[in-house]
Design an enzyme around this catalytic site. Structure first.
Site, mmCIF file in Angstrom:
data_model
loop_
_atom_site.group_PDB
_atom_site.id
_atom_site.type_symbol
_atom_site.label_atom_id
_atom_site.label_comp_id
_atom_site.label_asym_id
_atom_site.label_seq_id
_atom_site.Cartn_x
_atom_site.Cartn_y
_atom_site.Cartn_z
ATOM 1 N N GLU A 15 49.842 -72.919 9.396
ATOM 2 C CA GLU A 15 49.192 -73.764 8.763
ATOM 3 C C GLU A 15 49.616 -74.058 7.571
ATOM 4 O OE1 GLU A 15 47.215 -76.600 7.611
ATOM 5 O OE2 GLU A 15 46.669 -76.098 9.162
ATOM 6 N N HIS A 17 48.749 -75.479 4.651
ATOM 7 C CA HIS A 17 47.954 -75.850 3.847
ATOM 8 C C HIS A 17 47.561 -74.468 3.091
ATOM 9 C CE1 HIS A 17 47.113 -79.634 5.599
ATOM 10 N NE2 HIS A 17 47.032 -79.953 4.518
ATOM 11 N N HIS A 51 49.640 -87.779 -0.074
ATOM 12 C CA HIS A 51 49.295 -86.819 0.523
ATOM 13 C C HIS A 51 50.022 -85.407 -0.203
ATOM 14 C CE1 HIS A 51 48.856 -83.989 4.360
ATOM 15 N NE2 HIS A 51 48.177 -83.401 3.638
#
Length: 131
Positions: A15, A17, A51
């Site tokens: 992941e 993030h 983003h």
């Protein structure tokens, strides 16, 4: 409802993030210790006007202490913004933080990051202080 209900955790290798904490597992008491926190270390995180990672916070939770101590808050404010439009600006900040601390007790380093689209992400790492 609690803020903790919205904090996500995952394996940083899967992941993009999750904040990745790099710090030694053992240190000597009152020794200067470098802590590096990066978002997107294994899987790059986008860094665009639309983003991006907005900030990283680092905390320390000493063993046996009911309180968490904030080590620092680090903001990333440039993501290619420009008066000419998005993603053509002259500067982009990368979501990496290096800080130095001295610890006199063992405990846990906690990192919290904020993605402007996908919210709050957390990771932690135990650190042992030896005499």
């Amino acid at each position: 409802m609690k803020l903790s209900d919205f904090i996500k955790t995952e394996d940083f290798k899967k992941e993009k993030h999750v904040p990745v904490i790099e710090a030694p597992e053992k240190v000597k008491k009152d020794e200067k210790v470098q802590i590096v926190v990066t978002v997107g270390k294994e899987i790059p995180h986008p860094n665009t006007t639309e983003h991006h990672i907005r900030w990283i916070k680092v905390f320390f939770q000493p063993d046996g202490d009911p309180y968490v101590y904030e080590v620092g808050r680090y903001e990333f404010n440039a993501h290619g913004e420009s008066v000419q439009g998005p993603n053509i600006g002259a500067v982009y900040t990368e979501p990496t933080v290096t800080t130095v601390v001295k610890l006199n007790r063992s405990g846990t380093i906690i990192a919290l990051s904020y993605c402007n689209i996908h919210g709050l992400w957390e990771s932690s790492q135990k650190i042992t202080v030896e005499e």
